[in-house]
Design a protein around this motif. Sequence first.
Motif, PDB file in Angstrom:
ATOM      1  N   ARG A  14      37.745  80.015   4.206  1.00 19.63           N
ATOM      2  CA  ARG A  14      37.621  78.767   4.988  1.00 19.63           C
ATOM      3  C   ARG A  14      38.580  77.520   4.363  1.00 19.63           C
ATOM      4  O   ARG A  14      39.333  76.707   5.044  1.00 19.63           O
ATOM      5  CB  ARG A  14      36.361  78.185   4.619  1.00 19.63           C
ATOM      6  N   ILE A  15      38.713  77.642   2.887  1.00 15.00           N
ATOM      7  CA  ILE A  15      39.812  76.729   2.461  1.00 15.00           C
ATOM      8  C   ILE A  15      41.122  77.109   2.713  1.00 15.00           C
ATOM      9  O   ILE A  15      41.875  76.228   3.061  1.00 15.00           O
ATOM     10  CB  ILE A  15      39.664  76.934   0.734  1.00 15.00           C
ATOM     11  N   LEU A  16      41.408  78.426   2.603  1.00 18.35           N
ATOM     12  CA  LEU A  16      43.071  78.805   3.030  1.00 18.35           C
ATOM     13  C   LEU A  16      43.301  78.399   4.569  1.00 18.35           C
ATOM     14  O   LEU A  16      44.338  77.921   4.776  1.00 18.35           O
ATOM     15  CB  LEU A  16      43.179  80.280   2.825  1.00 18.35           C
ATOM     16  N   GLU A  17      42.242  78.336   5.414  1.00 20.76           N
ATOM     17  CA  GLU A  17      42.391  78.154   6.739  1.00 20.76           C
ATOM     18  C   GLU A  17      42.585  76.567   7.115  1.00 20.76           C
ATOM     19  O   GLU A  17      43.602  76.283   7.801  1.00 20.76           O
ATOM     20  CB  GLU A  17      41.080  78.337   7.689  1.00 20.76           C
ATOM     21  N   GLN A  18      42.079  75.655   6.237  1.00 20.58           N
ATOM     22  CA  GLN A  18      42.369  74.282   6.401  1.00 20.58           C
ATOM     23  C   GLN A  18      43.620  73.976   5.552  1.00 20.58           C
ATOM     24  O   GLN A  18      44.434  73.039   6.032  1.00 20.58           O
ATOM     25  CB  GLN A  18      40.947  73.453   5.609  1.00 20.58           C
ATOM     26  N   VAL A  19      44.115  74.677   4.591  1.00 17.58           N
ATOM     27  CA  VAL A  19      45.425  74.149   3.760  1.00 17.58           C
ATOM     28  C   VAL A  19      46.691  74.876   4.706  1.00 17.58           C
ATOM     29  O   VAL A  19      47.512  74.198   4.792  1.00 17.58           O
ATOM     30  CB  VAL A  19      45.169  74.681   2.512  1.00 17.58           C
ATOM     31  N   ASN A  20      46.250  75.963   5.342  1.00 13.60           N
ATOM     32  CA  ASN A  20      47.453  76.758   6.098  1.00 13.60           C
ATOM     33  C   ASN A  20      47.992  75.836   7.187  1.00 13.60           C
ATOM     34  O   ASN A  20      47.273  75.383   7.828  1.00 13.60           O
ATOM     35  CB  ASN A  20      47.025  78.210   6.519  1.00 13.60           C
TER      36      ASN A  20
END
Length: 86
Positions: A14-20
């Motif tokens: 979820r964190i990677l989705e938001q930062v990507n």
Amino acid sequence: MAKPLEVDEVWQERILEQVNGLEYGQVVITVHDGKIVQIDRTERKRYDAPAPRGTVAEAGGQDQLAAGNRTRGKSGKPGETLRAVQ
């Protein structure tokens, strides 16, 4: 003593989705009782398009407009000093 943060694979994804793909902005991760409970993403968009024809920019630039606004008082007349409201 603070509890160790629990970050499982789901939250990592979820964190990677938001930062990507985030070009300008921020990602805020909210933690309660040692667990991630929320992710906030604030994204800024920047546009470098020229000003349309016939605008203030063409007649002297944004700097002059900004300077004029800073020196206008309550009456709106140029040159009048701004006064602080208490």
